[in-house]
Design an enzyme around this catalytic site. Sequence first.
Site, PDB file in Angstrom:
ATOM      1  N   CYS A 165       8.416   2.661   5.523  1.00 27.38           N
ATOM      2  CA  CYS A 165       7.703   2.521   4.254  1.00 27.38           C
ATOM      3  C   CYS A 165       8.628   2.724   3.075  1.00 27.38           C
ATOM      4  CB  CYS A 165       6.527   3.501   4.184  1.00 27.38           C
ATOM      5  SG  CYS A 165       7.021   5.189   3.857  1.00 27.38           S
ATOM      6  N   CYS A 222      -0.981   8.765   6.915  1.00 25.97           N
ATOM      7  CA  CYS A 222      -2.313   8.399   6.444  1.00 25.97           C
ATOM      8  C   CYS A 222      -3.226   8.127   7.639  1.00 25.97           C
ATOM      9  CB  CYS A 222      -2.230   7.160   5.558  1.00 25.97           C
ATOM     10  SG  CYS A 222      -1.392   7.448   3.982  1.00 25.97           S
ATOM     11  N   CYS A 274       0.835  -1.198   0.000  1.00 25.09           N
ATOM     12  CA  CYS A 274       0.000   0.000   0.000  1.00 25.09           C
ATOM     13  C   CYS A 274       0.874   1.254   0.000  1.00 25.09           C
ATOM     14  CB  CYS A 274      -0.926  -0.012   1.217  1.00 25.09           C
ATOM     15  SG  CYS A 274      -2.150   1.318   1.240  1.00 25.09           S
ATOM     16  N   CYS A 275       1.905   1.269   0.853  1.00 26.93           N
ATOM     17  CA  CYS A 275       2.847   2.396   0.894  1.00 26.93           C
ATOM     18  C   CYS A 275       3.539   2.581  -0.451  1.00 26.93           C
ATOM     19  CB  CYS A 275       3.900   2.169   1.973  1.00 26.93           C
ATOM     20  SG  CYS A 275       3.320   2.361   3.672  1.00 26.93           S
ATOM     21  N   CYS A 297      -3.254   4.717   9.407  1.00 30.55           N
ATOM     22  CA  CYS A 297      -1.943   4.295   9.898  1.00 30.55           C
ATOM     23  C   CYS A 297      -1.358   5.244  10.940  1.00 30.55           C
ATOM     24  CB  CYS A 297      -0.969   4.162   8.726  1.00 30.55           C
ATOM     25  SG  CYS A 297      -1.482   2.947   7.505  1.00 30.55           S
TER      26      CYS A 297
END
Length: 259
Positions: A237, A209, A128-129, A212
């Site tokens: 990340c 985000c 996702c990162c 997170c």
Amino acid sequence: MSNAITRNAAPSSDYTIKLAEAQGVLSQAAAQYAGANSGAATVTQASSLGAEDVVISHLINSLKLDIGIFVLDTGRLHAQTLELLEQFKASSRAPITVYTPVQEAVVQFVAREGQDAMYKSIALRKECCAIRKMEPLARALKGKDAWITGLRREQSGARAEVPLVDLSEARTKINPLANWTWGDVWHYIQQNNVAYNPLHDQFFPSIGCEPCTRAISQGEDFRSGRWWWEDESAKECGLHVTQIGQHVKNTTSEEKATA
């Protein structure tokens, strides 16, 4: 009711020296990486719109430096961050560029793994990162010889040796607040009336985000609110993985990203 300024604004005894140091580092970067033949400068600031980054952007603007600023809008930022971004775009002298992930990649990932895939495994969180941050970052830094970040030595053990100017990678990384304390950052914000993310008032020292990031409790590490469900050694990340010579530090020393 207290806010981040009243809780944190307490300059260190050598604050004026650190301020002059940061101003000098930024001015030198603007001169060193000025665009050839009146072209675009080859240095840029990466801003997450966190406390450190709004300070750096204010310095860039107040010094009238030819340094652009970019923000990564991952598609999962807090509403407060997006509101600050709009305010920042309207008020900044320096040009602001917003980079977003490739929409098709996001759609495919969410369709395959779900909206909250980051909680399922470290591998999915990093994927996702990669989609939301790393790929847009690569576009933001294309053609740049140097970039400016808000890394500070005080932020975590993994950042304890952050230099003002990091020449260990192909692209120079400039960290003008490397020596600043959290109190220094908030003193500058107070003294210069810098707009900041209201989430800082709610005990969010590090803001990424929305899924997170969480608030922290007194005594917790500055970065403990990021990816809090993961083992400490996995929290990065990819934006700021420190290198020593040609070797990447092992996972116990990997850094979390500022963005």
